[in-house]
Motif scaffolding. Structure first.
Motif, PDB file in Angstrom:
ATOM      1  N   VAL A   1      -6.721   0.754   5.413  1.00  0.00           N
ATOM      2  CA  VAL A   1      -7.350   1.747   6.217  1.00  0.00           C
ATOM      3  C   VAL A   1      -8.112   2.639   5.106  1.00  0.00           C
TER       4      VAL A   1
ATOM      5  N   ILE B   1       0.897  -1.232  -0.163  1.00  0.00           N
ATOM      6  CA  ILE B   1       0.114   0.106  -0.167  1.00  0.00           C
ATOM      7  C   ILE B   1       0.819   1.329   0.020  1.00  0.00           C
TER       8      ILE B   1
ATOM      9  N   HIS C   1       4.570  11.170  14.632  1.00  0.00           N
ATOM     10  CA  HIS C   1       4.411  12.016  16.136  1.00  0.00           C
ATOM     11  C   HIS C   1       4.848  13.246  15.299  1.00  0.00           C
TER      12      HIS C   1
ATOM     13  N   THR D   1      -0.337  11.456   3.813  1.00  0.00           N
ATOM     14  CA  THR D   1      -1.787  11.197   3.893  1.00  0.00           C
ATOM     15  C   THR D   1      -2.223  10.453   5.115  1.00  0.00           C
TER      16      THR D   1
ATOM     17  N   GLY E   1      -1.261   7.073   5.429  1.00  0.00           N
ATOM     18  CA  GLY E   1       0.092   6.662   5.811  1.00  0.00           C
ATOM     19  C   GLY E   1       0.501   7.322   7.138  1.00  0.00           C
TER      20      GLY E   1
ATOM     21  N   GLY F   1       0.804   5.378   0.394  1.00  0.00           N
ATOM     22  CA  GLY F   1      -0.079   6.573   0.541  1.00  0.00           C
ATOM     23  C   GLY F   1       0.662   7.928  -0.302  1.00  0.00           C
ATOM     24  N   GLY F   2       1.086   9.060   0.464  1.00  0.00           N
ATOM     25  CA  GLY F   2       1.673  10.016  -0.441  1.00  0.00           C
ATOM     26  C   GLY F   2       3.307   9.879  -0.790  1.00  0.00           C
ATOM     27  N   GLY F   3       3.732   8.483  -0.431  1.00  0.00           N
ATOM     28  CA  GLY F   3       5.063   8.071  -0.740  1.00  0.00           C
ATOM     29  C   GLY F   3       6.296   8.952   0.018  1.00  0.00           C
ATOM     30  N   ASN F   4       5.972   9.399   1.135  1.00  0.00           N
ATOM     31  CA  ASN F   4       6.850   9.953   2.064  1.00  0.00           C
ATOM     32  C   ASN F   4       7.784   9.337   3.058  1.00  0.00           C
ATOM     33  N   SER F   5       7.797   8.100   2.911  1.00  0.00           N
ATOM     34  CA  SER F   5       8.846   7.448   3.833  1.00  0.00           C
ATOM     35  C   SER F   5       9.950   7.194   2.940  1.00  0.00           C
TER      36      SER F   5
ATOM     37  N   TYR G   1      12.112   3.893  13.952  1.00  0.00           N
ATOM     38  CA  TYR G   1      10.896   4.284  13.447  1.00  0.00           C
ATOM     39  C   TYR G   1      11.009   3.765  12.114  1.00  0.00           C
TER      40      TYR G   1
HETATM   41  C1  LIG Z   1      10.547  15.549   4.890  1.00  0.00           C
HETATM   42  C2  LIG Z   1       9.520  14.485   6.057  1.00  0.00           C
HETATM   43  C3  LIG Z   1       9.280  15.012   7.248  1.00  0.00           C
HETATM   44  C4  LIG Z   1       8.769  14.123   8.104  1.00  0.00           C
HETATM   45  N1  LIG Z   1       8.675  14.261   9.182  1.00  0.00           N
HETATM   46  C5  LIG Z   1       8.082  13.440  10.081  1.00  0.00           C
HETATM   47  C6  LIG Z   1       7.710  13.859  11.287  1.00  0.00           C
HETATM   48  O1  LIG Z   1       7.882  14.679  12.003  1.00  0.00           O
HETATM   49  N2  LIG Z   1       7.146  12.843  12.270  1.00  0.00           N
HETATM   50  C7  LIG Z   1       6.687  11.628  11.767  1.00  0.00           C
HETATM   51  O2  LIG Z   1       6.311  10.823  12.467  1.00  0.00           O
HETATM   52  N3  LIG Z   1       7.244  11.249  10.448  1.00  0.00           N
HETATM   53  C8  LIG Z   1       7.827  12.034   9.512  1.00  0.00           C
HETATM   54  N4  LIG Z   1       8.013  11.669   8.249  1.00  0.00           N
HETATM   55  C9  LIG Z   1       7.810  10.443   7.803  1.00  0.00           C
HETATM   56  C10 LIG Z   1       6.101  10.338   7.327  1.00  0.00           C
HETATM   57  O3  LIG Z   1       5.222  11.035   8.354  1.00  0.00           O
HETATM   58  C11 LIG Z   1       5.864   8.789   7.381  1.00  0.00           C
HETATM   59  O4  LIG Z   1       6.679   8.078   6.448  1.00  0.00           O
HETATM   60  C12 LIG Z   1       4.373   8.712   6.666  1.00  0.00           C
HETATM   61  O5  LIG Z   1       4.064   7.358   6.829  1.00  0.00           O
HETATM   62  C13 LIG Z   1       4.332   9.165   5.334  1.00  0.00           C
HETATM   63  O6  LIG Z   1       2.972   9.019   4.910  1.00  0.00           O
HETATM   64  P1  LIG Z   1       2.431   8.793   3.205  1.00  0.00           P
HETATM   65  O7  LIG Z   1       1.049   8.958   3.085  1.00  0.00           O
HETATM   66  O8  LIG Z   1       3.478   9.638   2.511  1.00  0.00           O
HETATM   67  O9  LIG Z   1       2.642   7.176   3.274  1.00  0.00           O
HETATM   68  P2  LIG Z   1       3.726   6.287   2.372  1.00  0.00           P
HETATM   69  O10 LIG Z   1       4.907   6.898   2.702  1.00  0.00           O
HETATM   70  O11 LIG Z   1       3.206   6.121   1.275  1.00  0.00           O
HETATM   71  O12 LIG Z   1       3.544   4.666   3.376  1.00  0.00           O
HETATM   72  C14 LIG Z   1       4.025   4.897   4.518  1.00  0.00           C
HETATM   73  C15 LIG Z   1       3.131   3.421   5.020  1.00  0.00           C
HETATM   74  O13 LIG Z   1       1.888   3.571   5.231  1.00  0.00           O
HETATM   75  C16 LIG Z   1       1.305   2.535   4.637  1.00  0.00           C
HETATM   76  N5  LIG Z   1       0.055   2.862   4.338  1.00  0.00           N
HETATM   77  C17 LIG Z   1      -0.218   4.078   3.450  1.00  0.00           C
HETATM   78  N6  LIG Z   1      -1.731   4.161   3.467  1.00  0.00           N
HETATM   79  C18 LIG Z   1      -2.172   3.226   4.002  1.00  0.00           C
HETATM   80  C19 LIG Z   1      -3.636   2.911   4.204  1.00  0.00           C
HETATM   81  N7  LIG Z   1      -4.457   3.490   3.696  1.00  0.00           N
HETATM   82  N8  LIG Z   1      -3.798   1.953   4.907  1.00  0.00           N
HETATM   83  C20 LIG Z   1      -2.782   0.929   5.422  1.00  0.00           C
HETATM   84  N9  LIG Z   1      -1.483   1.339   5.357  1.00  0.00           N
HETATM   85  C21 LIG Z   1      -1.095   2.484   4.465  1.00  0.00           C
HETATM   86  C22 LIG Z   1       2.239   2.047   3.613  1.00  0.00           C
HETATM   87  O14 LIG Z   1       2.294   0.866   3.186  1.00  0.00           O
HETATM   88  C23 LIG Z   1       3.704   2.195   4.187  1.00  0.00           C
HETATM   89  O15 LIG Z   1       3.964   1.033   4.962  1.00  0.00           O
HETATM   90  C24 LIG Z   1       8.530  12.841   7.495  1.00  0.00           C
HETATM   91  C25 LIG Z   1       8.711  12.564   6.100  1.00  0.00           C
HETATM   92  C26 LIG Z   1       9.409  13.472   5.247  1.00  0.00           C
HETATM   93  C27 LIG Z   1       9.588  12.993   3.980  1.00  0.00           C
END
Ligand SMILES: Cc1cc2nc3c(=O)[nH]c(=O)nc-3n(C[C@H](O)[C@H](O)[C@H](O)COP(=O)(O)OP(=O)(O)OC[C@H]3O[C@@H](n4cnc5c(N)ncnc54)[C@H](O)[C@@H]3O)c2cc1C
Length: 492
Positions: free
Chosen positions: A201, A71, A150, A140, A143, A73-77, A443
């Motif tokens: 989710v 899965i 946190h 997202t 994500g 979301g926004g690809g920010n991991s 994390y």
């Molecule tokens: C510049 C930057 C700053 C950041 N700062 C922080 C911070 O201050 N605190 C913090 O906690 N994190 C921080 N992060 C990390 C970020 O919050 C996490 O990586 C978050 O999970 C990214 O969300 P995403 O929507 O991009 O999900 P993705 O990176 O695409 O996916 C993250 C995880 O969520 C799962 N997932 C996504 N959507 C769903 C769904 N609908 N149902 C079930 N599983 C799902 C995916 O399989 C994956 O395992 C930061 C990241 C960046 C790039």
């Protein structure tokens, strides 16, 4: 050339692939998917559903092709959390509707692809703000919940999961289960922070925070050494809504641990003479130019500067200018304070042609002042000075795979070129062993380096076992997977 996590496990031969009569792969859906940190990526079969039925169709297509589904979301991991090379990726960014909003209670219901930016921009004018946000608003809600994000207020507000009233989980079997702290609670505490291995989710209901202004009262402080820095951050955390530290990652020896700390507080009712102004989206927008230069051009212009010598100079300059501002108080918008990193779009591209790895440890209070200087010194000895170092204060939470402890986190940003990947891995391994001995956790949203054994030692064998039991109950065929899950959680 960027670094490659070559040993990240690809889609393995699974019961899915043993199925007879596999259908041809949907090659028209092949896209390159890359980790946010640009260190690893490759071709995946990408599905972008806009409905739950669309997700189920993608599941069927994966089964027919004998492939697993990660899965996204926004690809920010930063690492491989949503990667699934040569297999399926379910991109949920089209499912981003606000389903319900109650401006009287601050309860919002959203689809999983709605971003933190979508939410704050929708609710701010009604006087509400997400209680927990990450450093970028591009995350997202799906994500955010899967990682249990946190903010700079973790010691006070806990992770986002503590503000969730309910989530609806689509299981690989096609059921939609309501989860909350009182309904299916074991699953609730495992799915939040469960990195997408137990189900999708498909909706979430969250309690937002009432705010009386779009501004925060911010104070800045300079500190000199590790013990002083950690003690001061702890002190600030006890009496402020937010507290965060930037540490000079190049300062060693007597200067090690010198930092600029910021604390911030929400304004009370009546403190802001013009709340209608500060609670508007326009007020919170970050300028798109600096000295007349469009910020989109900055990463390319900054690229030659993102090198050890210049970063040493920039860190030192930042500390010295911060020191001159010691004790300075000012007001700052909620968005600029929380999403500082979003002020330069695609700033990570300044690290190119290398990749950006963030190494973040969460360490108990009593061992942090020993561990953190050792980690930074070790990184320098191996030829990887951290270009950015950020410090936060945390507290434990009740989620199964929680990364938080009663202590501090230190996040170190490294520029890692593909040809130095093995060297970096050996440093990361040494740092991890030291961090584990100090009782640290990690994390997964930021991780690119842990082994399953190291992760299990951090989070505990019982937690991993419980997660695997839930996984075999909800997803017996192992449909949901990702390179991260195979690397740290689902390996035997
Ligand atoms: C510049 C930057 C700053 C950041 N700062 C922080 C911070 O201050 N605190 C913090 O906690 N994190 C921080 N992060 C990390 C970020 O919050 C996490 O990586 C978050 O999970 C990214 O969300 P995403 O929507 O991009 O999900 P993705 O990176 O695409 O996916 C993250 C995880 O969520 C799962 N997932 C996504 N959507 C769903 C769904 N609908 N149902 C079930 N599983 C799902 C995916 O399989 C994956 O395992 C930061 C990241 C960046 C790039």
């Amino acid at each position: 050339m960027v670094a490659r996590v070559e040993d990240s496990p690809r889609d393995p031969v699974s019961p899915l692939q043993e199925a007879q009569h596999l259908k041809p792969l949907p090659t028209d859906r092949l896209r390159r998917v890359e980790a946010w940190g640009m260190t690893v990526g490759g071709p995946c079969y990408v599905f972008r559903p806009s409905t739950v039925e669309g997700i189920l169709d993608a599941f069927d297509a994966a089964r027919n092709a004998g492939k697993t589904v990660a899965i996204k979301g926004g690809g920010n991991s930063y690492g491989d959390a949503f990667l699934n090379r040569e297999a399926f990726v379910l991109d949920l960014s089209r499912m981003r509707r606000i389903l319900e909003w109650n401006p009287a209670t601050g309860v919002i219901q959203v689809e999983p692809g709605a971003t933190i930016a979508d939410v704050w921009q929708y609710v701010l004018e009604d006087g509400w703000w997400p209680p927990v946000v990450s450093g970028t608003a591009a995350v997202t809600l799906g994500g955010a919940l899967a990682a249990n994000i946190h903010g700079k207020n973790n010691y006070r507000a806990g992770p986002i999961g503590e503000h969730v009233r309910a989530v609806w989980l689509l299981t690989p079997g096609g059921d939609v289960l309501p989860l909350s702290p009182s309904q299916n609670s074991e699953l609730f505490y495992a799915v939040i922070g469960g990195f997408g291995g137990l189900g999708v989710v498909v909706a979430a209901e969250i309690q937002l925070k009432k705010v009386y202004s779009g501004l925060l009262d911010v104070s800045a402080f300079a500190t000199g050494r590790w013990v002083e820095t950690l003690d001061r951050l702890d002190e600030l955390a006890q009496s402020n809504d937010y507290a965060v530290g930037w540490v000079d990652g190049f300062a060693l020896g007597a200067k090690a641990g010198r930092a600029i700390l910021h604390s911030a507080n929400y304004l009370k009712e009546g403190d802001d003479p013009h709340p209608e102004e500060s609670l508007s989206v326009e007020f919170q927008q970050i300028p798109t130019t600096v000295f007349g230069i469009p910020k989109t051009a900055l990463p390319r212009l900054l690229r030659p500067w993102v090198r050890p010598l210049t970063m040493r100079w920039i860190n030192s300059l930042k500390y010295r200018s911060g020191k001159r501002q010691d004790g300075h108080r000012f007001r700052q918008g909620l968005a600029p304070f929380n999403f500082l990193l979003d002020s330069i779009p695609n700033w990570k591209h300044a690290y190119r042609p290398a990749g950006l790895v963030q190494y973040q440890v969460f360490t108990p209070k009593e061992s942090s002042s020993q561990l953190f200087p050792s980690l930074i010194a070790m990184a320098h000895e191996h030829g990887f000075p951290p270009f950015l170092a950020v410090l936060k204060r945390h507290r434990p939470d009740p989620f199964l795979l929680s990364h938080a402890v009663d202590g501090y986190s230190l996040a170190l940003d490294f520029r890692v070129h593909g040809k130095r990947w093995e060297k970096f891995l050996s440093l990361a391994n040494e740092m991890t062993e030291l961090a584990l001995a100090a009782g640290s956790r990690f994390y997964l949203a930021k991780d690119s380096v842990l082994s399953s054994d190291q992760y299990e030692r951090a989070v505990g064998a019982d937690a991993v076992q419980q997660y695997r039991e839930l996984k075999s109950r909800l997803d017996p065929e192992g449909l949901l997977s990702s390179e991260l899950l195979r690397r740290v959680l689902l390996k035997d």
